[in-house]
Every structure is written in structure tokens, then in C-alpha cells.
Motif scaffolding. Structure first.
Motif, short mmCIF file in Angstrom:
data_model
loop_
_atom_site.label_atom_id
_atom_site.label_comp_id
_atom_site.label_asym_id
_atom_site.label_seq_id
_atom_site.Cartn_x
_atom_site.Cartn_y
_atom_site.Cartn_z
N SER A 1 0.83 -1.21 0.00
CA SER A 1 0.00 0.00 0.00
C SER A 1 0.87 1.26 0.00
N LEU A 2 1.88 1.29 0.85
CA LEU A 2 2.77 2.45 0.89
C LEU A 2 3.43 2.66 -0.46
N THR A 3 3.93 1.60 -1.04
CA THR A 3 4.63 1.68 -2.32
C THR A 3 3.69 2.19 -3.42
N ARG B 1 1.25 4.15 -3.07
CA ARG B 1 0.98 5.57 -2.84
C ARG B 1 2.23 6.43 -3.01
N VAL C 1 5.06 6.21 -1.21
CA VAL C 1 5.70 6.45 0.07
C VAL C 1 6.75 5.36 0.28
N ALA D 1 8.69 2.56 1.88
CA ALA D 1 8.24 1.58 2.88
C ALA D 1 9.37 1.30 3.88
N ALA E 1 7.61 3.98 8.44
CA ALA E 1 6.41 4.19 7.64
C ALA E 1 5.44 3.02 7.80
N VAL E 2 5.97 1.81 7.85
CA VAL E 2 5.12 0.62 8.06
C VAL E 2 4.48 0.68 9.44
N GLU F 1 1.68 3.09 9.21
CA GLU F 1 0.60 2.53 8.38
C GLU F 1 -0.24 1.54 9.16
N GLN G 1 14.60 0.53 2.75
CA GLN G 1 13.16 0.38 2.60
C GLN G 1 12.82 -1.01 2.09
N HIS H 1 -6.42 8.70 4.66
CA HIS H 1 -5.00 8.97 4.39
C HIS H 1 -4.74 10.47 4.37
N VAL I 1 6.10 9.88 6.13
CA VAL I 1 4.99 9.31 5.38
C VAL I 1 3.99 10.39 4.98
#
Length: 194
Positions: free
Chosen positions: A43-45, A47, A49, A51, A55-56, A59, A93, A142, A161
């Protein structure tokens, strides 16, 4: 819960599904944790962002050490790998491996089957509207999480993030394709990919 407001219903639904795996079923709980952390990186990737472990952690909503343990388990299982950032050699990351993508595909198929069972008897239009409303809630959550002026509780977000690149038009097109595929599979009697 007939007298509950929409916010209460939303959180009751989240609570119900967050404790679906029994603590007594260690294997199911571990699979759930592996999906959780791999989905967070994915999901981060998507968007845009990086990872990182921090950040994880943000999230998922846990502390950095918990996220680090989850990430290590997913790396040991072959679902994630840690790489040095292409733009900053000091930053590391995570990325999803081919095995991780296959695992997520299987998890997503299961999620779609659960959604089908939960919405059995709904019209395609109602499903599409509900799916779009959920997508809008996710996009909005978000955006709010990364705007300290509008964030619940008024706390500033983690700056690592802060970049959110949700594209509502692309999500709406994906929603339409998903519903069309669902309709097509129902007409042909297929349950979709397994």
C-alpha cells in the motif's frame, strides 16, 4: 446496534474483522500478521511512500519495534526484502517479493470471496456504491492522517509518510472494472481465480 451511528458501525465492523483470527489458532494469526505487514508495504509503495520500518509502523498503527519484528518475519518467510534506497543510501526500505505478491493475490481473492458472501443479495449498483464509499473513506483517512490541522487529536503526522498521492479517478476506474469482472464471473457461474 440498531441505534448506532455510522461511525460506531464502521468501528464495530473493523473491530469484528480485526479479531477474526483466534488467538488460539497460532498459524492463522501468524498468516494474518504476514498479510498485514506485506499489505502495508504494498500500500505504501502504491501511494509513492518509501516503505521504511517507521512508515510501516505508522501505516499499521504500531510502534517501530513491533513493525520491525513483523517485517523480519515477512522477510524470513520470503514475502519482503530490504533494500537500500535508490535516492538516499542511508535509508533502507522494504519491497514486496514475487512470493509476497503471490501471497497477497491469494489473500485478495479470499477477501473478495468474503465480500461476495457479506453482500449476497445486493444489487451490482449497491455493491459499486458501497465499494466507492469505502474507497473514498480510505482516501480521506490517508489525507486526514497526513494533515496535522485536520488530524483527529491534533497530533502531527510522521513526516516520513507525509506524501499521499491517491488518485480518485484511477480508483473509480478500478472499482468499475472490479464490479464488471464480478458481474461477468457471476453470469458465467465462476467464483473467480483461486
Amino acid at each position: 446496534m440498531s441505534g448506532a451511528g455510522p461511525g460506531q458501525l464502521l468501528f464495530a465492523f473493523v473491530r469484528h474483522w480485526s479479531r477474526r483470527a483466534s488467538a488460539a489458532d497460532h498459524d492463522a494469526a501468524e498468516r494474518g500478521r504476514l498479510v498485514l505487514v506485506t499489505e502495508a508495504v504494498h500500500s505504501l509503495t502504491r501511494r509513492g511512500v518509501a516503505a521504511t520500518v517507521n512508515a510501516v509502523a505508522h501505516e499499521i498503527g504500531i510502534d517501530q519495534s513491533g513493525a520491525s519484528r513483523l517485517a523480519r518475519s515477512a522477510m524470513d518467510a520470503g514475502y519482503l526484502e530490504m533494500r537500500t534506497s535508490a535516492t538516499d543510501g542511508r535509508r533502507r526500505q522494504m519491497t514486496v517479493t514475487p512470493s509476497g505478491r503471490a501471497m497477497l493475490e491469494h489473500a485478495h481473492d479470499w477477501q473478495e470471496r468474503v465480500f461476495d458472501r457479506l453482500t449476497e443479495g445486493w444489487s451490482e449498483q449497491r455493491r459499486l456504491e458501497f465499494q466507492q464509499a469505502m474507497a473514498d473513506l480510505i482516501d480521506r483517512s490517508h489525507a486526514l492522517a497526513h494533515d496535522p490541522r485536520r488530524c483527529a487529536g491534533g497530533t502531527a503526522p510522521d513526516p516520513s509518510v507525509a506524501r499521499v498521492t491517491a488518485e480518485p479517478e484511477a480508483r473509480q476506474a478500478a472499482t468499475r472494472r472490479s464490479v464488471e469482472n464480478l458481474s461477468r464471473s457471476r453470469r458465467t457461474g465462476q467464483d473467480g481465480p483461486t
